[in-house]
Design an enzyme around this catalytic site. Sequence first.
Site, PDB file in Angstrom:
ATOM      1  N   ASP A 409       9.842  -0.771   2.572  1.00  0.00           N
ATOM      2  CA  ASP A 409       9.352   0.609   2.446  1.00  0.00           C
ATOM      3  C   ASP A 409      10.433   1.532   3.025  1.00  0.00           C
ATOM      4  O   ASP A 409      11.486   1.082   3.492  1.00  0.00           O
ATOM      5  CB  ASP A 409       8.003   0.746   3.167  1.00  0.00           C
ATOM      6  CG  ASP A 409       7.148   1.867   2.583  1.00  0.00           C
ATOM      7  OD1 ASP A 409       7.714   2.865   2.103  1.00  0.00           O
ATOM      8  OD2 ASP A 409       5.901   1.754   2.611  1.00  0.00           O
ATOM      9  N   ASP A 523       8.296   5.801  -5.813  1.00  0.00           N
ATOM     10  CA  ASP A 523       7.104   6.337  -5.147  1.00  0.00           C
ATOM     11  C   ASP A 523       7.193   7.867  -5.159  1.00  0.00           C
ATOM     12  O   ASP A 523       8.217   8.439  -5.547  1.00  0.00           O
ATOM     13  CB  ASP A 523       7.107   5.811  -3.704  1.00  0.00           C
ATOM     14  CG  ASP A 523       5.791   6.067  -2.995  1.00  0.00           C
ATOM     15  OD1 ASP A 523       4.751   6.149  -3.674  1.00  0.00           O
ATOM     16  OD2 ASP A 523       5.796   6.176  -1.745  1.00  0.00           O
ATOM     17  N   GLU A 526       4.823  12.102  -8.292  1.00  0.00           N
ATOM     18  CA  GLU A 526       3.817  12.925  -9.015  1.00  0.00           C
ATOM     19  C   GLU A 526       4.395  14.260  -9.467  1.00  0.00           C
ATOM     20  O   GLU A 526       3.934  14.741 -10.503  1.00  0.00           O
ATOM     21  CB  GLU A 526       2.598  13.121  -8.117  1.00  0.00           C
ATOM     22  CG  GLU A 526       1.809  11.845  -7.885  1.00  0.00           C
ATOM     23  CD  GLU A 526       2.502  10.817  -7.001  1.00  0.00           C
ATOM     24  OE1 GLU A 526       3.320  11.212  -6.151  1.00  0.00           O
ATOM     25  OE2 GLU A 526       2.254   9.619  -7.192  1.00  0.00           O
ATOM     26  N   ARG A 606       4.262   4.712  -8.937  1.00  0.00           N
ATOM     27  CA  ARG A 606       2.932   5.204  -8.569  1.00  0.00           C
ATOM     28  C   ARG A 606       2.422   6.167  -9.628  1.00  0.00           C
ATOM     29  O   ARG A 606       1.296   6.071 -10.077  1.00  0.00           O
ATOM     30  CB  ARG A 606       2.960   5.887  -7.197  1.00  0.00           C
ATOM     31  CG  ARG A 606       1.536   6.152  -6.693  1.00  0.00           C
ATOM     32  CD  ARG A 606       1.504   6.549  -5.239  1.00  0.00           C
ATOM     33  NE  ARG A 606       2.107   7.847  -5.019  1.00  0.00           N
ATOM     34  CZ  ARG A 606       2.374   8.347  -3.808  1.00  0.00           C
ATOM     35  NH1 ARG A 606       2.079   7.658  -2.725  1.00  0.00           N
ATOM     36  NH2 ARG A 606       2.909   9.543  -3.679  1.00  0.00           N
ATOM     37  N   ASP A 622      -2.638   4.735  -2.365  1.00  0.00           N
ATOM     38  CA  ASP A 622      -2.851   4.646  -0.919  1.00  0.00           C
ATOM     39  C   ASP A 622      -4.305   4.389  -0.559  1.00  0.00           C
ATOM     40  O   ASP A 622      -4.992   5.240   0.006  1.00  0.00           O
ATOM     41  CB  ASP A 622      -2.351   5.927  -0.251  1.00  0.00           C
ATOM     42  CG  ASP A 622      -0.851   6.098  -0.457  1.00  0.00           C
ATOM     43  OD1 ASP A 622      -0.196   5.113  -0.877  1.00  0.00           O
ATOM     44  OD2 ASP A 622      -0.335   7.201  -0.211  1.00  0.00           O
ATOM     45  N   HIS A 680       0.208  -4.827   1.165  1.00  0.00           N
ATOM     46  CA  HIS A 680       1.018  -3.708   1.633  1.00  0.00           C
ATOM     47  C   HIS A 680       0.220  -2.837   2.596  1.00  0.00           C
ATOM     48  O   HIS A 680      -0.936  -2.508   2.338  1.00  0.00           O
ATOM     49  CB  HIS A 680       1.460  -2.869   0.423  1.00  0.00           C
ATOM     50  CG  HIS A 680       2.226  -1.621   0.778  1.00  0.00           C
ATOM     51  ND1 HIS A 680       2.051  -0.442   0.090  1.00  0.00           N
ATOM     52  CD2 HIS A 680       3.162  -1.377   1.718  1.00  0.00           C
ATOM     53  CE1 HIS A 680       2.850   0.480   0.603  1.00  0.00           C
ATOM     54  NE2 HIS A 680       3.538  -0.052   1.587  1.00  0.00           N
TER      55      HIS A 680
END
Length: 940
Positions: A409, A523, A526, A606, A622, A680
């Site tokens: 990460d 990640d 959006e 994502r 998440d 995760h």
Amino acid sequence: MAVRNFRWILREVAFVAVLLHLSQYTVNSVQASVIKTPQEYYRKNTAYSGTQEQSQSVPFNKLHLQADIRQTLDQCSGRNRFDCYPEKTNPPVQDCKARGCCLTRIHGDKGTQSCHYPLDYDGYRVVSLSPLKQVNATVGWNVTMTRTSSSPYPKDIKTLQLLVLYETTYRLRFKIFDPAVQRYEVPVDLHDQDSPTPEELTDFHVIFEKDPFSISIVRKSDAQPLFDSKGMAPLIFADQYIQIGSRLASPLLYGLGEHRSRLALDVKGRQKLVFWNRDQPPEENLNLYGTHPFYLNLEADNRTAHGVFLLNSNAMQVELQPLNNQGPETGSITYRVLGGILDFFVFSGPSSEDVVRQYVSLIGQSFMPPFWSLGFHLCKHGYGNSSEFWKVIQRNREAKMPYDVQWNDLDYSAGNKIWTWDNETYRGLPEIIKDLHDHGQHNVIIVDPGISSSQPKGTYPPFDEGLELGLFVKDASGKPFIGKVWPGDTAFVDFFHHKTFDYWLKFIGLFHGVLPFDGLWIDMNEPSNFINGSVNGCTNSSLDHPPFVPPGIDGGTMYSRTVCPSAQHQQSSHYNLHNLYGWSETIITSQILRVLSRKRPFVLTRSTAFGSGTYAAHWTGDNLSSFPDLAFSISSILNSNIFGMSMVGADICGFRGNAKRELCIRWMQLGAFYPFMRNHAEGYSAPQDPGWFDSEAQDIMRAALHTRYSLLPYIYTRYYISHTTASPAIRPLFFDFPGTELIDAQFLWGSELLVSPVVQEGARTVKAYIPKGACFFDLDTLTLLGVPGGDWYTLDAPLEKINVHVKGGSILPMLPPAVTTTLARQGKMELLVAPDLISMPVTASGQLFWDDGESIDTVRQMQFTLINFTLNETTLTSDVQAKSYSPVTLGKVTVMAVESAPPKVMLNGQKVNFTYDTKSRVLMVSELTWNLLVPFELTW
Ligand SMILES: *[C@@H]1O[C@H](CO)[C@@H](O)[C@H](O)[C@H]1NC(C)=O
Ligand SMILES: *[C@@H]1O[C@H](CO)[C@@H](O)[C@H](O)[C@H]1NC(C)=O
Ligand SMILES: *[C@@H]1O[C@H](CO)[C@@H](O)[C@H](O)[C@H]1NC(C)=O
Ligand SMILES: *[C@@H]1O[C@H](CO)[C@@H](O)[C@H](O)[C@H]1NC(C)=O
Ligand SMILES: *[C@@H]1O[C@H](CO)[C@@H](O)[C@H](O)[C@H]1NC(C)=O
Ligand SMILES: *[C@@H]1O[C@H](CO)[C@@H](O)[C@H](O)[C@H]1NC(C)=O
């Protein structure tokens, strides 16, 4: 990939089609408007300036008056009320009436009033209609319609064109657009675009109503309406508000993601769904990471189905509601879209699987994943430093956990800046990655699209070079748009910019020379932003403040925790492209990995949109370490499969919060059956990797992993089927078994495996629906589940067990489990035969797809082996369909439900050793070494 190889890479890349594809986008046509407040635009809307067209309009006062008259004329008494004021509940009386709508007190709901369209609401009228001809066949329709009155929204497009095209026997497309001005259209490269099909050869019949305009699309063979706007929410087509409704065939509706919801959407409960991609811990009724405006609707018999896809990337809201009609229960869907055009595809099914295949073959079939990515993935933010990181790897290896991929990460990076590595805290990381490779394991690292913009000039090339190339998203004034993400102030890469491919390629390539990762995890795309809009806020334009902001958008504004819609990409405004931001990054990243590694790329994203499944895997975001989140994950992964994203999983044991032992055990068991299996957690959470738990918990988790690893050839074959036939890898029960329409705590792998996990804390049994018309075998005990089916049964589910049943009639290719997929592949293939005891004669069938697991395009280039297996009574035969990959050796055959001990077992006429267990009735033929490229016949 070393830097010196760069020159040829760039040359090769020049030929990559994606570049061409991305450079042909149509430019935005949603015009910025100077209107600031709702009050202002209502006034403007009703104050006519007397152009030719508007001179025929009904003046504001008259509309106002008509609303009152309508009350008495009963135009307001329709039983089906379509919301005329979706901005808010309980609008002021005068505001509702100003729209020419009816205000009705909702019976029994004190104080709530519904503002809804009257039955005779004035809309579009057809002025011309002509068939589209190819030679002498009708292949579609060309309709022009106009409206004279004004809708409640500014800038009505008063003349609209509708083109209906019969595309294939099972797919019809219709587009409603402005014939005078080219508006923004979605730049997606649609697959499977054949030339049109003569109407008479298709399953569609189209009916138009002239005044007001409506369109009904009917399945010819059974007269079932598939899309029907007649009598539904009126058609509105204003610059920033487009509305159309359709009558549903039944209240059983699925899809319309990405949202956190039960699998069957809630039509009765008037569920509203918003599409505006957002970094948002999954919560019901809020916008989430992806945009998939596709639904599957069952018809009145629950057995046939059809699908509808709206190809549009603008923000939208969809409202579902029941209809109060006599006869069978139905409902309606109302679309409220903030831009673009209406571009609908209707799929005639008639089975649910047909509908999904028809949709997915249009948007693009799932990618073929590298074999290693089917293994177990492990990740946590904030391991702390490389020695802690190394400890986690060691303890899971020592615990002999099947374990293929160790992730990093963002804490591996220096100050959260992508394409950097914190060589103090993570000293030795390249060597650790090399060690993973030496053990047949792999590594995936995270990257974000936000590029730190506040480093001293000359110290951070990703920003300096992006700035120089002018490829960051720009604010309305043309300067790089600056928001705040993990590294602080950040610019956002414009993946629609024609220079971005080379730029992104360069930094991926350079960084791969530093950390030899095997896949990328994209990640925050959006895109996520920690502030609302830019560091300077947003503009007052109608792009940032459109006349209609869907109330379900979390944060209440279009720029809440993202980029301002008024920001500009090279191709169009962020207003138009927002929902495609993650999609655009996905395509480029996947193409680049493919070029750099010359192997199958692995990308996890994502944010998604229609077609993302062709390029990348997805995870559900998440989530929380809780049993409800575990339960919701099933609907999410099923939905992703309906959207053509076969490879999907939820963060096992939960991302946020501490995973308790029992939860994590149950989640590892369920996760072993996710298409994508990753455990995760975030930095604040307690460790939750299998190796961290006590030895009993470890034993249970290891057993779940062994089951997954033993099924790898089956899972891989399902991916092959998904990739080549557009069929989902996993599916809801109702695809195969009527009577299971509301079940979303169980699911099917293909048609072969029924997974019934425990989704409740403390439960040591599971209430599972067992379908009828098939027999099922317990995957652990290999014994027949002795129940008639067609009902709910209580099955034992002690902590160490997840109930998985093999459907009679299946033959599963398997392997002995190993600690990595790399090692597992070296084992000998096994077959598990589950006879269909209901059919006469007793039969079963199955398939094995096998290749090297990593080369590009093995399917297209026929570099694989494909074998069909068939059982007929007591004879198992193989049928080799393709044999371009070897070796594939058969080591063992296990047959369930063999009536009695056979006197002998023969393999191609030769006696072979076997065992038979009278209690379980399992026949086992081990010790084989049969080259599967040679057909065999096994009899007993
Ligand atoms: C067009 O008409 C001709 C003559 O009537 C007929 O033979 C032919 O099959 C038709 N073609 C199509 C595509 O319908
Ligand atoms: C549809 O009809 C309009 C108006 O008659 C015409 O301008 C347009 O070219 C037609 N489009 C097609 C594809 O035939
Ligand atoms: C369709 O399924 C729903 C939910 O399972 C059920 O309530 C309804 O009775 C079914 N209808 C038919 C015709 O089987
Ligand atoms: C760590 O990175 C910094 C900045 O790039 C560099 O100056 C330094 O030499 C590196 N240290 C090691 C041990 O590689
Ligand atoms: C092989 O098996 C697949 C999947 O069971 C089936 O669809 C296909 O028709 C079979 N092919 C042949 C030639 O039997
Ligand atoms: C299956 O076996 C039976 C005899 O046991 C035979 O009659 C039948 O033709 C076989 N079916 C196939 C498809 O081979």
